[in-house]
Motif scaffolding. Structure first.
Motif, PDB file in Angstrom:
ATOM      1  N   UNK A  53       5.669  14.231  26.373  1.00  0.00           N
ATOM      2  CA  UNK A  53       4.443  13.741  26.707  1.00  0.00           C
ATOM      3  C   UNK A  53       3.515  14.102  27.705  1.00  0.00           C
ATOM      4  N   UNK A  54       4.061  15.144  28.506  1.00  0.00           N
ATOM      5  CA  UNK A  54       3.566  15.797  29.590  1.00  0.00           C
ATOM      6  C   UNK A  54       3.612  17.368  29.537  1.00  0.00           C
ATOM      7  N   UNK A  55       2.984  17.539  28.564  1.00  0.00           N
ATOM      8  CA  UNK A  55       3.345  19.143  28.118  1.00  0.00           C
ATOM      9  C   UNK A  55       2.611  20.177  28.959  1.00  0.00           C
ATOM     10  N   UNK A  56       1.436  19.881  29.519  1.00  0.00           N
ATOM     11  CA  UNK A  56       0.668  20.893  30.226  1.00  0.00           C
ATOM     12  C   UNK A  56       0.366  21.991  29.228  1.00  0.00           C
ATOM     13  N   UNK A  57      -0.111  23.312  29.678  1.00  0.00           N
ATOM     14  CA  UNK A  57      -0.671  24.222  28.751  1.00  0.00           C
ATOM     15  C   UNK A  57       0.424  24.914  28.358  1.00  0.00           C
ATOM     16  N   UNK A  85      18.602  26.725  14.847  1.00  0.00           N
ATOM     17  CA  UNK A  85      18.523  25.417  14.347  1.00  0.00           C
ATOM     18  C   UNK A  85      17.311  25.025  14.883  1.00  0.00           C
ATOM     19  N   UNK A  86      16.013  25.565  14.585  1.00  0.00           N
ATOM     20  CA  UNK A  86      14.813  24.977  15.298  1.00  0.00           C
ATOM     21  C   UNK A  86      14.237  23.461  14.772  1.00  0.00           C
ATOM     22  N   UNK A  87      13.482  23.040  15.773  1.00  0.00           N
ATOM     23  CA  UNK A  87      12.985  21.901  15.625  1.00  0.00           C
ATOM     24  C   UNK A  87      12.076  21.795  14.611  1.00  0.00           C
ATOM     25  N   UNK A  88      12.211  20.888  13.510  1.00  0.00           N
ATOM     26  CA  UNK A  88      11.374  20.834  12.554  1.00  0.00           C
ATOM     27  C   UNK A  88       9.913  20.789  12.989  1.00  0.00           C
ATOM     28  N   UNK A  89       9.664  19.978  14.024  1.00  0.00           N
ATOM     29  CA  UNK A  89       8.307  19.410  14.523  1.00  0.00           C
ATOM     30  C   UNK A  89       8.276  19.256  16.064  1.00  0.00           C
ATOM     31  N   UNK A  90       7.315  19.562  16.655  1.00  0.00           N
ATOM     32  CA  UNK A  90       7.116  19.518  18.098  1.00  0.00           C
ATOM     33  C   UNK A  90       5.962  18.490  18.228  1.00  0.00           C
ATOM     34  N   UNK A  91       6.331  17.607  19.054  1.00  0.00           N
ATOM     35  CA  UNK A  91       5.025  16.437  19.427  1.00  0.00           C
ATOM     36  C   UNK A  91       4.922  16.588  21.003  1.00  0.00           C
ATOM     37  N   UNK A  92       3.526  16.931  21.252  1.00  0.00           N
ATOM     38  CA  UNK A  92       3.058  17.256  22.563  1.00  0.00           C
ATOM     39  C   UNK A  92       1.815  16.414  22.802  1.00  0.00           C
ATOM     40  N   UNK A  93       1.818  16.073  24.238  1.00  0.00           N
ATOM     41  CA  UNK A  93       0.612  15.338  24.610  1.00  0.00           C
ATOM     42  C   UNK A  93       0.368  15.485  26.401  1.00  0.00           C
ATOM     43  N   UNK A 127       1.453   6.674  19.548  1.00  0.00           N
ATOM     44  CA  UNK A 127       0.911   7.586  18.576  1.00  0.00           C
ATOM     45  C   UNK A 127       1.958   8.603  17.961  1.00  0.00           C
ATOM     46  N   UNK A 128       2.863   9.047  18.737  1.00  0.00           N
ATOM     47  CA  UNK A 128       3.738   9.834  18.360  1.00  0.00           C
ATOM     48  C   UNK A 128       4.980   9.121  17.716  1.00  0.00           C
ATOM     49  N   UNK A 129       5.258   8.253  17.913  1.00  0.00           N
ATOM     50  CA  UNK A 129       6.247   7.084  17.302  1.00  0.00           C
ATOM     51  C   UNK A 129       5.947   6.645  15.975  1.00  0.00           C
ATOM     52  N   UNK A 130       4.618   6.445  15.916  1.00  0.00           N
ATOM     53  CA  UNK A 130       3.941   6.057  14.391  1.00  0.00           C
ATOM     54  C   UNK A 130       4.145   7.299  13.414  1.00  0.00           C
ATOM     55  N   UNK A 131       3.995   8.630  14.090  1.00  0.00           N
ATOM     56  CA  UNK A 131       4.194   9.697  13.092  1.00  0.00           C
ATOM     57  C   UNK A 131       5.602  10.180  13.021  1.00  0.00           C
ATOM     58  N   UNK A 132       6.508   9.612  13.735  1.00  0.00           N
ATOM     59  CA  UNK A 132       8.097  10.280  13.907  1.00  0.00           C
ATOM     60  C   UNK A 132       8.764   9.857  12.878  1.00  0.00           C
ATOM     61  N   UNK A 133       9.265  10.805  11.661  1.00  0.00           N
ATOM     62  CA  UNK A 133      10.007  10.469  10.716  1.00  0.00           C
ATOM     63  C   UNK A 133      11.565  10.189  11.321  1.00  0.00           C
ATOM     64  N   UNK A 134      12.376   9.639  10.511  1.00  0.00           N
ATOM     65  CA  UNK A 134      13.674   9.383  10.602  1.00  0.00           C
ATOM     66  C   UNK A 134      14.405  10.650  10.885  1.00  0.00           C
ATOM     67  N   UNK A 135      15.270  10.587  11.851  1.00  0.00           N
ATOM     68  CA  UNK A 135      15.805  11.996  12.096  1.00  0.00           C
ATOM     69  C   UNK A 135      16.582  12.088  13.593  1.00  0.00           C
ATOM     70  N   UNK A 136      16.878  13.372  14.158  1.00  0.00           N
ATOM     71  CA  UNK A 136      17.244  13.242  15.603  1.00  0.00           C
ATOM     72  C   UNK A 136      16.073  13.646  16.342  1.00  0.00           C
ATOM     73  N   UNK A 137      16.111  13.057  17.471  1.00  0.00           N
ATOM     74  CA  UNK A 137      15.004  13.356  18.434  1.00  0.00           C
ATOM     75  C   UNK A 137      15.197  13.642  19.978  1.00  0.00           C
ATOM     76  N   UNK A 138      14.521  14.473  20.350  1.00  0.00           N
ATOM     77  CA  UNK A 138      14.854  14.867  21.719  1.00  0.00           C
ATOM     78  C   UNK A 138      13.416  14.710  22.582  1.00  0.00           C
ATOM     79  N   UNK A 139      13.318  13.821  23.712  1.00  0.00           N
ATOM     80  CA  UNK A 139      12.302  13.655  24.555  1.00  0.00           C
ATOM     81  C   UNK A 139      12.319  14.247  25.563  1.00  0.00           C
ATOM     82  N   UNK A 140      11.519  15.089  26.134  1.00  0.00           N
ATOM     83  CA  UNK A 140      11.412  15.424  27.443  1.00  0.00           C
ATOM     84  C   UNK A 140      10.140  14.921  28.456  1.00  0.00           C
TER      85      UNK A 140
END
Length: 277
Positions: A53-57, A85-93, A127-140
């Motif tokens: 959520x603090x991705x920068x460039x 074992x790549x992440x299926x999806x990356x969420x940035x903000x 916004x991220x949580x509303x789009x997040x499917x069920x699964x394993x998640x890692x937030x930085x």
């Protein structure tokens, strides 16, 4: 990327980079080591995401060496892909739209599936949580300062049952502000640890221990409200004068995740330790 910072472009792709201190490299090393250590666990899930959520460039410039390298989210993505074992999806903000656009472009160029948002972490987390499917998640969570580490962000992320959170916790900000802010109507430390001034008898605490008691109180909120555990390894990063800057703090509910972080955070020889912090 700070709005008052001179924009520097990466000659490799013409996109902006964020200027950082030399200690940021070890932070990204620790993050990547954990992503790699968790690859077998991640591979067991049909879906795994990475949230920043603090991705920068996405790329950073070391102010001292002049070297440009991958930032946190890009380092994490490349390591996940390299480990099979790549992440299926990356969420940035990020609050800076130009940074979000640059980071998104770099991630997609590297092969990641990306969802990107512009705004403060307090808003984009929803916004991220509303789009997040069920699964394993890692937030930085890697904010510029402690005042942006709103505890509500942690609570919202922690509502997901299978999530680990890695946090950049600014010891320097707490040390700098805790004494002055204790008697202010509004403190820069309130959002990160709500109620700290009502629960800490700071006048009875030696100055060298004030950061410790603030962190201990914050950890109690993590345990009591977020219902997550704090990993034992909390590596402290220092500046060239050995002044404390920040700790990396890992939160999880799963014993394996905690063990992986404790083992992988940083080689013991590279972890910093200062008495009183």
């Amino acid at each position: 990327m700070k709005h008052d910072e001179e924009v520097v472009l990466d000659p490799a792709d013409g996109l902006p980079v964020m200027q950082v201190g030399p200690w940021s490299e070890e932070k990204h090393v620790a993050l990547s080591r954990y992503v790699d250590a968790a690859r077998k666990a991640r591979a067991k899930w049909a879906y795994a995401s990475f949230i920043d959520l603090f991705s920068g460039p996405g790329r950073v410039l070391n102010r001292e060496s002049g070297v440009i390298s991958d930032g946190g989210v890009l380092s994490a993505w490349r390591m996940s892909a390299r480990g099979g074992a790549p992440f299926n999806e990356i969420f940035i903000a990020d609050t800076n739209a130009e940074s979000v656009e640059a980071c998104s472009a770099r991630l997609r160029e590297a092969g990641a599936k990306v969802q990107a948002y512009v705004g403060s972490a307090c808003k984009t987390v929803d916004l991220v949580l509303a789009k997040l499917p069920r699964g394993l998640h890692f937030a930085f969570l890697d904010p510029f300062s402690i005042e942006h580490l709103d505890f509500e962000i942690i609570l919202k992320l922690a509502a997901r049952p299978n999530i680990d959170i890695l946090i950049h916790f600014s010891v320097m900000d707490v040390q700098r502000n805790i004494g002055v802010d204790f008697n202010l109507a509004n403190s820069r430390l309130d959002a990160a640890a709500p109620g700290w001034r009502n629960n800490l008898r700071l006048k009875e605490v030696p100055k060298r221990r004030q950061v410790i008691v603030y962190l201990e109180y914050w950890e109690s909120l993590v345990t009591d409200l977020a219902k997550m555990q704090v990993a034992q390894s909390k590596p402290l990063f220092v500046n060239m004068h050995r002044g404390p800057l920040y700790r990396l703090i890992h939160l999880s509910r799963h014993p394996l995740a905690l063990k992986l972080w404790n083992d992988a955070a940083l080689p013991a020889s590279r972890q910093q330790s200062l008495t009183g912090f």
